[in-house]
Design a protein around this motif. Structure first.
Motif, PDB file in Angstrom:
ATOM      1  N   PRO A 118       0.866  -5.020   3.592  1.00 53.44           N
ATOM      2  CA  PRO A 118       1.090  -4.151   3.411  1.00 53.44           C
ATOM      3  C   PRO A 118       1.626  -2.768   3.299  1.00 53.44           C
ATOM      4  O   PRO A 118       0.675  -1.925   3.758  1.00 53.44           O
ATOM      5  N   MET A 119       2.344  -2.976   2.791  1.00 51.47           N
ATOM      6  CA  MET A 119       3.599  -1.441   2.733  1.00 51.47           C
ATOM      7  C   MET A 119       2.836  -0.345   2.530  1.00 51.47           C
ATOM      8  O   MET A 119       2.284  -0.105   0.963  1.00 51.47           O
ATOM      9  N   TRP A 120       2.617   0.481   3.110  1.00 49.42           N
ATOM     10  CA  TRP A 120       2.366   2.042   2.834  1.00 49.42           C
ATOM     11  C   TRP A 120       0.925   2.040   3.110  1.00 49.42           C
ATOM     12  O   TRP A 120       0.634   2.864   1.835  1.00 49.42           O
ATOM     13  N   GLY A 121       0.158   0.404   3.573  1.00 47.17           N
ATOM     14  CA  GLY A 121      -1.569   0.811   2.456  1.00 47.17           C
ATOM     15  C   GLY A 121      -1.624  -0.397   1.164  1.00 47.17           C
ATOM     16  O   GLY A 121      -2.945  -0.420   1.441  1.00 47.17           O
ATOM     17  N   TYR A 122      -0.305  -0.910   0.754  1.00 48.06           N
ATOM     18  CA  TYR A 122      -0.705  -0.671  -0.438  1.00 48.06           C
ATOM     19  C   TYR A 122      -0.635  -2.259  -0.100  1.00 48.06           C
ATOM     20  O   TYR A 122      -0.147  -3.189  -0.240  1.00 48.06           O
ATOM     21  N   TRP A 123      -1.727  -3.518  -0.872  1.00 48.43           N
ATOM     22  CA  TRP A 123      -1.768  -4.737  -1.168  1.00 48.43           C
ATOM     23  C   TRP A 123      -1.922  -5.252  -2.556  1.00 48.43           C
ATOM     24  O   TRP A 123      -2.732  -4.637  -3.388  1.00 48.43           O
ATOM     25  N   PHE A 149      -7.179   0.686   7.094  1.00 46.48           N
ATOM     26  CA  PHE A 149      -8.518   0.743   6.463  1.00 46.48           C
ATOM     27  C   PHE A 149      -7.861  -0.156   4.628  1.00 46.48           C
ATOM     28  O   PHE A 149      -9.349   0.078   4.996  1.00 46.48           O
ATOM     29  N   LEU A 150      -7.558  -1.065   4.980  1.00 51.23           N
ATOM     30  CA  LEU A 150      -7.386  -1.845   3.814  1.00 51.23           C
ATOM     31  C   LEU A 150      -8.599  -3.003   4.164  1.00 51.23           C
ATOM     32  O   LEU A 150      -8.596  -4.077   5.222  1.00 51.23           O
ATOM     33  N   ARG A 151      -9.299  -2.962   2.895  1.00 52.17           N
ATOM     34  CA  ARG A 151     -10.297  -4.129   2.477  1.00 52.17           C
ATOM     35  C   ARG A 151     -10.532  -5.063   1.187  1.00 52.17           C
ATOM     36  O   ARG A 151     -10.102  -3.879   0.668  1.00 52.17           O
ATOM     37  N   LEU A 152     -10.506  -6.200   1.447  1.00 53.89           N
ATOM     38  CA  LEU A 152     -10.569  -6.729  -0.247  1.00 53.89           C
ATOM     39  C   LEU A 152     -11.714  -6.906  -0.436  1.00 53.89           C
ATOM     40  O   LEU A 152     -12.548  -7.091   0.797  1.00 53.89           O
ATOM     41  N   SER A 269       1.625  -0.575  -7.666  1.00 58.76           N
ATOM     42  CA  SER A 269       0.306  -1.189  -8.212  1.00 58.76           C
ATOM     43  C   SER A 269      -0.632  -1.947  -6.480  1.00 58.76           C
ATOM     44  O   SER A 269       0.546  -1.983  -6.023  1.00 58.76           O
ATOM     45  N   GLN A 270      -1.554  -2.020  -6.835  1.00 59.35           N
ATOM     46  CA  GLN A 270      -2.649  -2.702  -6.233  1.00 59.35           C
ATOM     47  C   GLN A 270      -3.596  -3.739  -6.452  1.00 59.35           C
ATOM     48  O   GLN A 270      -3.655  -4.100  -7.806  1.00 59.35           O
ATOM     49  N   SER A 271      -3.318  -4.886  -5.924  1.00 61.00           N
ATOM     50  CA  SER A 271      -4.717  -6.164  -6.644  1.00 61.00           C
ATOM     51  C   SER A 271      -5.800  -5.448  -7.012  1.00 61.00           C
ATOM     52  O   SER A 271      -6.067  -4.534  -5.768  1.00 61.00           O
ATOM     53  N   ALA A 272      -6.506  -6.615  -7.728  1.00 60.57           N
ATOM     54  CA  ALA A 272      -7.613  -5.585  -7.967  1.00 60.57           C
ATOM     55  C   ALA A 272      -8.641  -5.657  -7.141  1.00 60.57           C
ATOM     56  O   ALA A 272      -9.854  -5.555  -7.072  1.00 60.57           O
ATOM     57  N   ASP A 273      -8.451  -7.144  -6.322  1.00 58.41           N
ATOM     58  CA  ASP A 273      -9.657  -7.184  -5.438  1.00 58.41           C
ATOM     59  C   ASP A 273      -9.317  -6.207  -4.217  1.00 58.41           C
ATOM     60  O   ASP A 273     -10.092  -6.558  -3.349  1.00 58.41           O
ATOM     61  N   VAL A 274      -8.247  -5.646  -3.954  1.00 62.36           N
ATOM     62  CA  VAL A 274      -9.147  -4.217  -3.146  1.00 62.36           C
ATOM     63  C   VAL A 274      -9.878  -4.133  -3.248  1.00 62.36           C
ATOM     64  O   VAL A 274     -10.212  -2.828  -4.129  1.00 62.36           O
TER      65      VAL A 274
END
Ligand code: PLP
Length: 355
Positions: A118-123, A149-152, A269-274
């Protein structure tokens, strides 16, 4: 220095600052809680966390390991340090997520594990890609060094067999040097602990794993974190909410700085799951390479360090040592040419000067 930090440092010193100090166990318990993991194991760096995760999931010398090509060279180097060969995975167009074609190719090539970043924090990994790896029983390691801080919504560890954090001094949570392996799998946790503690077997003692028994029961070396760094990091976790909101403020300042340039851009963009962004950087996608260059130039003139001033953001195989593993990744070439990526910390001076 604040009181919490001095107390923790004193405790660490009383135990000679080793990686078996109680303060390290406390840090692990806090990380497990903070990240929603059954097990957190602290190691000497994000790199050794990755190497341990690779070995624990079964990667052996000579194996191929799929690696998201948009990650930093550190990730590819960790794969090489584990004795394996990185197989670079192209991204989906204009996304940090791995493309379905790249995932299918890696599975056909027989990769023993994959490292998603998740580069730069983007998943932005798609369900299809994750499902394909799962179905092929390819262990998934998430190099979340830039995304503590990434949470799915469904939990990062329902996707990742092991997630790795870096506690390097440039990352949001700092031990100076340090890393963390997070996993819900007790078997993987035991292997990682043995790898880190001279091959000691582990025993589950109520709420945590403790190294027990003789050295070299398994393969392992010394990959332990320094207790003093762990103490420093523990005092930061006590104020994780303040760190989170500081990164939110930095992000607002960054968005405004990008907006002030007048160049058109859209956020990656980020996944809707983020549920929560990883919070390390801000990534702007521009319509063309020339607009990206102009955006970077204007941001730099305003005194903000962007990617190009420290290093040029390029696919991982642009690093000379990793070029020998290069594969064609046209989407990654396109994406890196049209993005401007910035560490949120780069906006710190602006934030302090009132935005
Ligand atoms: C920083 C970083 C690493 C390396 O972590 P160290 O703690 O410096 O060893 C690996 N992967 C990513 C994505 C990073 O940002």
């Amino acid at each position: 220095m604040d009181g919490v930090m001095l107390t923790e440092l004193g405790r660490a010193l009383a135990e000679s600052g080793t990686g078996n100090a109680e303060v390290v166990r406390d840090l692990e318990a806090r990380f497990a809680e903070f990240c929603g993991a059954a097990h957190a194991l602290c190691l000497s760096s994000g790199t050794t966390a990755l190497i341990s995760a690779l070995r624990a999931t079964g990667v052996q010398a000579g194996d191929q390991v799929g690696v998201s090509v948009l990650g930093p060279s550190m990730t590819g180097l960790a794969v090489a340090a584990a004795g394996a060969r990185p197989l670079f995975l192209d991204c989906a167009s204009t996304s940090f997520g791995v493309s379905r074609a790249a995932a299918d190719h890696a599975i056909r090539a027989g990769v023993t594990a994959v490292v998603l970043i998740p580069m730069w924090g983007y998943w932005d990994e798609s369900e299809h890609v994750l499902g394909a790896f799962r179905e092929a029983r390819v262990p998934i390691i998430v190099d979340a060094a830039q995304a503590p801080f990434l949470r799915l919504r469904k939990g990062l560890l329902t996707v990742a067999d092991v997630a790795c954090l870096s506690l390097h001094g440039r990352k949001p949570f700092k031990a100076g040097e340090g890393g963390v392996c997070l996993t819900d799998d007790p078997r993987l946790a035991e292997r990682i602990l043995a790898l880190r503690n001279f091959g000691q077997a582990a025993e589950f003692t109520g709420s945590r794993l403790d190294p027990t028994g003789p050295f070299a029961a398994h393969f392992g070396v010394n990959l332990k974190i320094n207790g003093l760094g762990a103490a420093w990091c523990l005092s930061q976790l006590a104020e994780a909410d303040q760190i989170r909101s500081r990164f939110d403020d930095l992000r607002q300042v960054g968005m405004a700085a990008f907006g002030d340039t007048g160049i058109p851009w859209a956020e990656a963009s980020q996944s809707a799951d983020v549920q929560e962004h990883g919070r390390y950087g801000l990534v702007a996608l521009c319509p063309s390479q020339s607009e990206a260059r102009e955006l970077a130039r204007l941001i730099e003139i305003s005194g903000v360090e962007v990617d190009s001033s420290r290093y040029k953001y390029r696919p991982m195989y642009a690093a000379p040592y990793l070029a020998r593993f290069a594969t064609e990744c046209p989407s990654a070439e396109q994406l890196t040419a049209t993005v401007v990526a910035c560490r949120l910390e780069a906006f710190a001076t602006r934030l302090e000067n009132g935005g």
